[in-house]
Design a protein around this motif. Structure first.
Motif, mmCIF file in Angstrom:
data_model
loop_
_atom_site.group_PDB
_atom_site.id
_atom_site.type_symbol
_atom_site.label_atom_id
_atom_site.label_comp_id
_atom_site.label_asym_id
_atom_site.label_seq_id
_atom_site.Cartn_x
_atom_site.Cartn_y
_atom_site.Cartn_z
ATOM 1 N N GLU A 77 31.123 6.533 34.035
ATOM 2 C CA GLU A 77 30.754 5.983 32.726
ATOM 3 C C GLU A 77 29.746 6.888 32.030
ATOM 4 O OE1 GLU A 77 29.586 1.740 30.603
ATOM 5 O OE2 GLU A 77 29.623 1.852 32.798
ATOM 6 N N ILE A 78 28.815 7.459 32.803
ATOM 7 C CA ILE A 78 27.869 8.424 32.229
ATOM 8 C C ILE A 78 28.634 9.583 31.596
ATOM 9 C CG2 ILE A 78 26.070 10.124 32.789
ATOM 10 C CD1 ILE A 78 25.177 8.163 35.043
ATOM 11 N N ASP A 79 29.653 10.092 32.311
ATOM 12 C CA ASP A 79 30.454 11.204 31.787
ATOM 13 C C ASP A 79 31.197 10.817 30.515
ATOM 14 O OD1 ASP A 79 29.672 12.904 33.849
ATOM 15 O OD2 ASP A 79 31.385 12.401 35.110
ATOM 16 N N ARG A 80 31.631 9.566 30.423
ATOM 17 C CA ARG A 80 32.388 9.121 29.247
ATOM 18 C C ARG A 80 31.509 8.920 28.022
ATOM 19 N NH1 ARG A 80 34.806 5.763 32.877
ATOM 20 N NH2 ARG A 80 33.711 3.934 32.086
ATOM 21 N N GLU A 173 22.485 24.704 45.510
ATOM 22 C CA GLU A 173 23.153 25.598 46.468
ATOM 23 C C GLU A 173 24.294 24.878 47.179
ATOM 24 O OE1 GLU A 173 20.004 27.083 48.931
ATOM 25 O OE2 GLU A 173 19.418 28.630 47.474
ATOM 26 N N ALA A 174 24.075 23.606 47.499
ATOM 27 C CA ALA A 174 25.128 22.822 48.166
ATOM 28 C C ALA A 174 26.343 22.648 47.265
ATOM 29 C CB ALA A 174 24.573 21.465 48.596
ATOM 30 N N ILE A 175 26.118 22.462 45.957
ATOM 31 C CA ILE A 175 27.241 22.349 45.016
ATOM 32 C C ILE A 175 28.041 23.647 44.994
ATOM 33 C CG2 ILE A 175 27.841 22.156 42.565
ATOM 34 C CD1 ILE A 175 25.518 20.144 42.304
ATOM 35 N N LEU A 176 27.342 24.785 45.005
ATOM 36 C CA LEU A 176 28.034 26.077 45.014
ATOM 37 C C LEU A 176 28.846 26.262 46.286
ATOM 38 C CD1 LEU A 176 25.316 28.478 43.531
ATOM 39 C CD2 LEU A 176 27.512 27.854 42.493
ATOM 40 N N GLU A 177 28.286 25.821 47.393
ATOM 41 C CA GLU A 177 28.941 26.025 48.689
ATOM 42 C C GLU A 177 30.030 24.991 48.973
ATOM 43 O OE1 GLU A 177 25.827 25.989 51.606
ATOM 44 O OE2 GLU A 177 24.801 27.692 50.693
ATOM 45 N N ARG A 178 29.783 23.738 48.626
ATOM 46 C CA ARG A 178 30.666 22.644 49.025
ATOM 47 C C ARG A 178 31.502 22.079 47.892
ATOM 48 N NH1 ARG A 178 28.643 19.739 53.659
ATOM 49 N NH2 ARG A 178 26.970 20.889 54.663
ATOM 50 N N HIS A 184 29.179 12.944 41.771
ATOM 51 C CA HIS A 184 28.540 13.880 40.839
ATOM 52 C C HIS A 184 28.941 13.565 39.399
ATOM 53 C CE1 HIS A 184 27.589 16.429 44.391
ATOM 54 N NE2 HIS A 184 26.573 16.780 43.619
ATOM 55 N N ARG A 185 28.051 13.927 38.478
ATOM 56 C CA ARG A 185 28.290 13.725 37.051
ATOM 57 C C ARG A 185 28.968 14.979 36.510
ATOM 58 N NH1 ARG A 185 22.257 11.231 35.663
ATOM 59 N NH2 ARG A 185 22.331 9.593 37.279
ATOM 60 N N LYS A 186 30.247 14.878 36.263
ATOM 61 C CA LYS A 186 31.039 16.051 35.915
ATOM 62 C C LYS A 186 30.713 16.600 34.528
ATOM 63 C CE LYS A 186 34.790 14.620 38.967
ATOM 64 N NZ LYS A 186 34.071 13.442 39.486
ATOM 65 N N PRO A 190 25.776 21.957 35.863
ATOM 66 C CA PRO A 190 25.907 22.484 37.229
ATOM 67 C C PRO A 190 27.099 21.907 38.000
ATOM 68 C CG PRO A 190 23.641 21.859 36.774
ATOM 69 C CD PRO A 190 24.477 21.316 35.656
ATOM 70 N N CYS A 191 27.675 20.815 37.503
ATOM 71 C CA CYS A 191 28.795 20.173 38.201
ATOM 72 C C CYS A 191 30.152 20.552 37.606
ATOM 73 C CB CYS A 191 28.642 18.643 38.148
ATOM 74 S SG CYS A 191 27.111 18.047 38.881
ATOM 75 N N GLN A 192 30.133 21.360 36.543
ATOM 76 C CA GLN A 192 31.393 21.731 35.911
ATOM 77 C C GLN A 192 32.002 22.940 36.624
ATOM 78 O OE1 GLN A 192 30.227 22.222 31.831
ATOM 79 N NE2 GLN A 192 30.139 20.010 31.467
#
Length: 196
Positions: A77-80, A173-178, A184-186, A190-192
């Protein structure tokens, strides 16, 4: 010492949120109506308190409040609707969840939308000014932190048990690796997905 109310003699609810700047997890929104004679020496803006102090205050607030409610607005909903609208919507839902309809509402920050026909005022740094907003900030933060601790077990490796979903070095760093999780809020940069 925080002020007990903005408008004396009215049933006044304070609203606040926690987690607006997080990359993962919901934004937590709370509304609290305190009794006119409520007082606690520790009560303050939740950001000024330790986790231990917040955890100590939470059951006191929940027991002594005239009414309280906490609502989570999920990442989808945050993303929308974006984080500002999600925060306002969540605080309005928290007001809807109170067992008592307030006669006046005070909200931390500088943006809100009309709620029912009840007069509302925004207060910059309201969580460090009024007891009811500070109480809402404590409930929003402690309920959200408790949830993020549970999600950290479900999604290990992002450090949510420590960073609560905020954009720390460890989390980024975890987002980059995993990659990202369903929590996550797309819409947050940093999450895109990266194109290169």
């Amino acid at each position: 010492m925080l002020e007990r109310f903005m408008l004396e003699g009215l049933v006044e609810a304070g609203c606040d949120e926690a987690g607006r700047g997080c990359l993962a997890g919901p934004v937590s929104c709370a509304a609290v109506i305190l009794p006119p004679d409520f007082s606690h020496e520790l009560l303050n803006d939740s950001k000024q308190l330790t986790a231990r102090q917040r955890d100590m205050l939470r059951p006191i607030i929940e027991k002594e409040a005239v009414a309280w409610a906490v609502v989570m607005v999920e990442p989808g909903e945050i993303d929308r609707i974006n984080i500002l609208n999600a925060s306002i919507t969540g605080m309005q839902r928290a007001l809807d969840g109170l067992g008592v309809v307030p006669q006046h509402v005070i909200v931390d920050g500088n943006r809100f939308r009309p709620w029912r026909d009840v007069p509302c005022h925004t207060v910059v740094k309201g969580d460090a000014t009024y007891m009811s907003i500070a109480a809402a900030s404590v409930l929003a933060k402690t309920h959200r932190d408790e949830l993020m601790q549970r999600l950290a077990v479900e999604c290990p490796g992002y450090g949510w048990e420590r960073n609560m979903g905020y954009p720390t070095k460890e989390h980024l760093e975890a987002i980059l690796e995993r990659g990202i999780t369903k929590y996550h809020r797309k819409s947050y940069a940093p999450c895109q997905p990266r194109l290169f």
